[in-house]
Design an enzyme around this catalytic site. Sequence first.
Site, PDB file in Angstrom:
ATOM      1  N   ASN A  25      39.475   0.071  56.824  1.00 12.29           N
ATOM      2  CA  ASN A  25      38.704  -1.003  57.446  1.00 12.29           C
ATOM      3  C   ASN A  25      38.160  -0.519  58.781  1.00 12.29           C
ATOM      4  O   ASN A  25      37.644   0.618  58.803  1.00 12.29           O
ATOM      5  CB  ASN A  25      39.425  -2.349  57.445  1.00 12.29           C
ATOM      6  N   ASP A  26      38.225  -1.297  59.820  1.00 14.31           N
ATOM      7  CA  ASP A  26      37.469  -1.055  61.059  1.00 14.31           C
ATOM      8  C   ASP A  26      37.281   0.405  61.482  1.00 14.31           C
ATOM      9  O   ASP A  26      38.251   1.168  61.519  1.00 14.31           O
ATOM     10  CB  ASP A  26      38.192  -1.696  62.252  1.00 14.31           C
TER      11      ASP A  26
ATOM     12  N   GLN B  80      40.692   2.423  60.589  1.00 13.60           N
ATOM     13  CA  GLN B  80      41.908   1.791  60.059  1.00 13.60           C
ATOM     14  C   GLN B  80      42.092   2.260  58.616  1.00 13.60           C
ATOM     15  O   GLN B  80      41.170   2.125  57.795  1.00 13.60           O
ATOM     16  CB  GLN B  80      41.761   0.268  60.110  1.00 13.60           C
TER      17      GLN B  80
ATOM     18  N   TRP C 271      44.876  -3.149  51.874  1.00 14.12           N
ATOM     19  CA  TRP C 271      45.412  -3.054  53.230  1.00 14.12           C
ATOM     20  C   TRP C 271      46.932  -2.867  53.209  1.00 14.12           C
ATOM     21  O   TRP C 271      47.627  -3.506  52.414  1.00 14.12           O
ATOM     22  CB  TRP C 271      45.041  -4.335  53.994  1.00 14.12           C
TER      23      TRP C 271
ATOM     24  N   PHE D 107      47.032  -0.664  64.848  1.00 13.27           N
ATOM     25  CA  PHE D 107      45.790  -1.421  64.683  1.00 13.27           C
ATOM     26  C   PHE D 107      44.659  -0.802  65.521  1.00 13.27           C
ATOM     27  O   PHE D 107      44.842   0.164  66.241  1.00 13.27           O
ATOM     28  CB  PHE D 107      46.016  -2.888  65.081  1.00 13.27           C
ATOM     29  N   SER D 108      43.509  -1.463  65.449  1.00 15.47           N
ATOM     30  CA  SER D 108      42.268  -0.911  66.022  1.00 15.47           C
ATOM     31  C   SER D 108      42.349  -0.655  67.522  1.00 15.47           C
ATOM     32  O   SER D 108      43.144  -1.281  68.237  1.00 15.47           O
ATOM     33  CB  SER D 108      41.118  -1.866  65.744  1.00 15.47           C
TER      34      SER D 108
ATOM     35  N   ARG E  19      45.041  -7.920  70.465  1.00 14.72           N
ATOM     36  CA  ARG E  19      44.815  -6.632  69.804  1.00 14.72           C
ATOM     37  C   ARG E  19      43.440  -6.029  70.078  1.00 14.72           C
ATOM     38  O   ARG E  19      42.601  -6.619  70.715  1.00 14.72           O
ATOM     39  CB  ARG E  19      44.998  -6.791  68.294  1.00 14.72           C
TER      40      ARG E  19
ATOM     41  N   GLU F  42      38.078 -10.673  67.529  1.00 15.83           N
ATOM     42  CA  GLU F  42      38.598  -9.351  67.199  1.00 15.83           C
ATOM     43  C   GLU F  42      37.643  -8.260  67.697  1.00 15.83           C
ATOM     44  O   GLU F  42      36.451  -8.490  67.881  1.00 15.83           O
ATOM     45  CB  GLU F  42      38.780  -9.221  65.677  1.00 15.83           C
TER      46      GLU F  42
ATOM     47  N   TRP G 235      36.215  -8.934  54.836  1.00 21.64           N
ATOM     48  CA  TRP G 235      37.556  -9.410  54.487  1.00 21.64           C
ATOM     49  C   TRP G 235      37.489 -10.463  53.382  1.00 21.64           C
ATOM     50  O   TRP G 235      36.497 -11.161  53.237  1.00 21.64           O
ATOM     51  CB  TRP G 235      38.254 -10.029  55.706  1.00 21.64           C
TER      52      TRP G 235
HETATM   53  C1  FRU Z   1      39.673  -6.494  62.180  1.00 23.08           C
HETATM   54  C2  FRU Z   1      41.176  -6.354  62.250  1.00 23.08           C
HETATM   55  C3  FRU Z   1      41.595  -6.057  63.679  1.00 23.08           C
HETATM   56  C4  FRU Z   1      42.895  -5.351  63.499  1.00 23.08           C
HETATM   57  C5  FRU Z   1      42.658  -4.571  62.226  1.00 23.08           C
HETATM   58  C6  FRU Z   1      43.895  -4.395  61.384  1.00 23.08           C
HETATM   59  O1  FRU Z   1      39.122  -6.210  60.961  1.00 23.08           O
HETATM   60  O2  FRU Z   1      41.800  -7.523  61.780  1.00 23.08           O
HETATM   61  O3  FRU Z   1      41.668  -7.179  64.507  1.00 23.08           O
HETATM   62  O4  FRU Z   1      43.210  -4.505  64.546  1.00 23.08           O
HETATM   63  O5  FRU Z   1      41.667  -5.257  61.497  1.00 23.08           O
HETATM   64  O6  FRU Z   1      43.668  -3.487  60.368  1.00 23.08           O
END
Ligand code: FRU
Length: 482
Positions: free
Chosen positions: A30-31, A47, A55, A91-92, A151, A210, A293
């Site tokens: 992801n991110d 990520q 995930w 996380f990110s 975060r 986020e 998502w």
């Molecule tokens: C955004 C998010 C972030 C978090 C990450 C977790 O897509 O929810 O806020 O750090 O993904 O994988």
Amino acid sequence: MQNRKPIDKNTVNTRYKPAYHPSVGAGWANDPNGMIWFGGQAHLFYQHYPYDTKWGPMHWGHLVSRDLIRWEELPVALKPDRWYDDQLGCFSGTAIEKDGVLHLMYTGAREDRQQQCLARSADGIRYEKSENNPVIASRDLPEDVSVRDARDPKVFRRGDWFYCMIGTMRQNRGDILLYRSADLEKWQYVGGLMEVDERPDHGPVAGVFECPDYQRVDGQEILITSPQNMPFDGIRFQNDQCSLWTAGTLDLSTGRFSYERFRELDWGFDFYAPQTMVLPDGRTILIGWKEMWNRDFPTAEDGWAGSFTLPRELSFREGHLFQNPVREIEQYRIHPVTVENLAIPESGLTIDGVCGNCLELVLTLKIGSADRAGMKVCKGPGQETLLYYDRTRGGLVFDRSRSGIPVGGREANTQVRFCPLEVEDTLKLRIFLDVSCVEVFLEGGREVMTGNIYPDPGAVGIEFFGNGVEILELRKFDICVE
Ligand code: FRU
């Protein structure tokens, strides 16, 4: 925790793998995280969960590139292995250079709290976590902030200070916290960025802002963030989660960000959590997660899930943030076809040499009085993806309802997206097709629409339509990165 092996890249079915958009080799992504130019190349962390195509406890995957088009995979940079990050993972966050050393600031995520952590690397490949982690702990948060939702640290430097933005929720509304530090290890709270007010587009309700990102583009301060739970207002925020930009001014002494309104960065289906970096030549580059998502991931059964947008060059003019594909992509153009001043008959128009699914189209249409003007791409038996200007609605429609494998999701509508656009007489589009994705830059990058599609491999037809519409100019290039 992890006895299983990471998914082997050699077992991945590449039928839907983009050719020139960055994507995960195998497993889940992801991110985009910590994009930075360091040691003569661009680093794109992301990520990552290497063990499955969904995930899981987060790692930081790592790609590098010298030209932002051809990416090479490096070993995983961070993995969950400490008390503060071994439940939900790393996380990110951001990458920043200090004294020639690359630092990653990320969120150590546990079930009950999220805290900010630091790792460093001299060679940009192997990372060591700081003994002082977490460097921003739950006890360092203001009292009204949710400790489970703090975060995605965005770190930047101003003068002698480092600043860090943290996405969070306080009193049930999204906010972004500002901290500052002289050394990246000891942080001091400055204040909250957002004025919590009742404007419907102020931000998320019961959700987090986020992945904050902050950059100066052509002299203008730009804040980017990806809020959860923005209420769909009939036109905007059509996706389950969206990504916004706003121009404003950050007061570094109070943390307050003054701005007028948020606007969406991408009107398509698949775009989230973008981050920016600055290149040595001064260009600001944005890359987003090219997925959404709470959707189906048709490639999961192929051994991979997760891809990214083309790197986009940002510019700010006429009070607006423009995004255009990074110019390096033009070095990969082959097989040009050019057409000028061609009327589209009522029955539609195909053009010799204009077909395929790994290409770029630069198109100017004279719309005249037509109700609809545009094109079908990735056309095959029973399949087509529509991109057209709709006069009645006043904007561009991206319709993937007959594109191939359907993509379901949490939204009521996962098949059609709409981008409002004021069009006088001509419409300018720059379209990138890359096997399983369509990225459309409208009107010189004023707006963008990005979406994934899963057609049959042979669905490569392109047809133009629009009664009385004229193609003023069309340039087509195949994109070849081999
Ligand atoms: C955004 C998010 C972030 C978090 C990450 C977790 O897509 O929810 O806020 O750090 O993904 O994988």
